[in-house]
Design an enzyme around this catalytic site. Structure first.
Site, PDB file in Angstrom:
ATOM      1  N   ARG A 234      34.165  25.517  31.559  1.00 34.04           N
ATOM      2  CA  ARG A 234      35.225  26.489  31.267  1.00 34.04           C
ATOM      3  C   ARG A 234      36.583  25.801  31.079  1.00 34.04           C
ATOM      4  NH1 ARG A 234      35.503  32.031  34.660  1.00 34.04           N
ATOM      5  NH2 ARG A 234      36.559  30.903  36.315  1.00 34.04           N
TER       6      ARG A 234
ATOM      7  N   ARG B 250      40.620  24.772  35.253  1.00 36.30           N
ATOM      8  CA  ARG B 250      41.251  25.318  36.453  1.00 36.30           C
ATOM      9  C   ARG B 250      40.863  24.461  37.647  1.00 36.30           C
ATOM     10  NH1 ARG B 250      39.683  31.573  36.595  1.00 36.30           N
ATOM     11  NH2 ARG B 250      39.231  31.025  38.741  1.00 36.30           N
TER      12      ARG B 250
ATOM     13  N   ARG C 269      32.700  28.195  45.972  1.00 31.81           N
ATOM     14  CA  ARG C 269      32.858  29.590  45.528  1.00 31.81           C
ATOM     15  C   ARG C 269      31.507  30.303  45.491  1.00 31.81           C
ATOM     16  NH1 ARG C 269      35.767  28.866  40.082  1.00 31.81           N
ATOM     17  NH2 ARG C 269      36.036  31.112  40.047  1.00 31.81           N
TER      18      ARG C 269
ATOM     19  N   ARG D 164      35.693  41.899  47.270  1.00 35.20           N
ATOM     20  CA  ARG D 164      34.817  40.746  47.431  1.00 35.20           C
ATOM     21  C   ARG D 164      34.282  40.637  48.855  1.00 35.20           C
ATOM     22  NH1 ARG D 164      37.217  37.415  42.967  1.00 35.20           N
ATOM     23  NH2 ARG D 164      36.382  35.339  42.973  1.00 35.20           N
TER      24      ARG D 164
ATOM     25  N   LYS E 254      32.093  38.495  34.151  1.00 31.33           N
ATOM     26  CA  LYS E 254      32.803  39.731  34.500  1.00 31.33           C
ATOM     27  C   LYS E 254      34.043  39.898  33.624  1.00 31.33           C
ATOM     28  CE  LYS E 254      33.470  38.726  38.944  1.00 31.33           C
ATOM     29  NZ  LYS E 254      32.919  37.365  39.045  1.00 31.33           N
TER      30      LYS E 254
END
Ligand code: AMP
Length: 212
Positions: free
Chosen positions: A128, A161, A172, A89, A13
């Site tokens: 990531r 992160r 998540r 969300r 996204k």
């Protein structure tokens, strides 16, 4: 252009929000980035959000909608249009957004749903690397930095992160399936939903989003 991007974490996204900004001038607004900025600045809102963000859970709707209300009311939103990344969300947030937009006299153009197999997004998130200083995002395999562990843009040390750790990634994904996936029906009923295949290369996904 007034778009929202819906999809599990790691689906691309943010990449599409950046492409859309570069090519259309619309303003990307990421609720996750807004929370991280508040957390870095140590504000009351940031301290409240921190415990949720670090566990991979959703910050309560009232808090999130309040933060988005303040952002969407700024004049640049009306002037440039917007690409919402990561908000809404939940169904409560989608209804909250409808209210906010009608108060502002703005209409939503489209809700884009990114569809991708879960193992693909788990692999993407696992690699990531994020720059804590400027927010640039890299990937160990798909987009390695020029110098190992160092941000190409600002030279800071890259980090994983806290919510990109394997346990939190699974949480998540669960939150996405339970709270966010039902938004597809909500926007389908409003005739605003566009499904795109999120597994493709960024350019292919982009073309699906902007196709008339
Ligand atoms: P993201 O960068 O979009 O993956 O967001 C990171 C984290 O910020 C999420 O895992 C949540 O803890 C929090 N967050 C971001 N957007 C929302 C939202 N719309 N509602 C509730 N929590 C959010």
């Amino acid at each position: 252009m007034r778009l929202i991007l819906i999809g599990p974490p790691g689906v691309g996204k943010g990449t599409q929000a950046t492409l859309l900004k570069e090519r259309t001038g619309a303003l990307p607004i990421s609720s996750g980035d807004l929370f991280r900025a508040e957390m870095c600045a140590g504000t009351e809102l940031g301290n409240l959000a921190k415990s949720y963000v670090e566990r991979g859970q959703l910050v309560p709707d009232e808090v999130t909608i309040g933060m988005m209300r303040r952002r969407l009311a700024k004049p640049d939103v009306r002037e440039r249009g917007f690409i919402l990344d990561g908000f809404p969300r939940t169904l409560g947030q989608a209804e909250g957004l409808d209210h906010l937009l009608s108060e502002l006299g703005l209409e939503l153009g489209q809700a884009v749903l990114f569809e991708v197999p879960e193992d693909v997004v788990v692999a993407r998130l696992g690699g990531r690397l994020t720059c804590p200083s400027c927010g640039e995002v890299f990937h160990r395999v798909n987009r390695p930095p020029k110098v190992d562990g160092v941000c190409d843009r600002c030279g800071s040390a890259l980090a994983v992160r806290k919510d990109d750790q394997p346990e939190t990634i699974r949480e998540r994904m669960r939150v996405f399936r339970e709270a966010t996936a039902p938004l597809a029906d909500y926007y389908e009923r409003l005739g605003l939903l566009r499904r795109v295949n999120g597994s493709g290369a960024p350019e292919a996904v982009y073309q699906e989003i902007v196709r008339p």
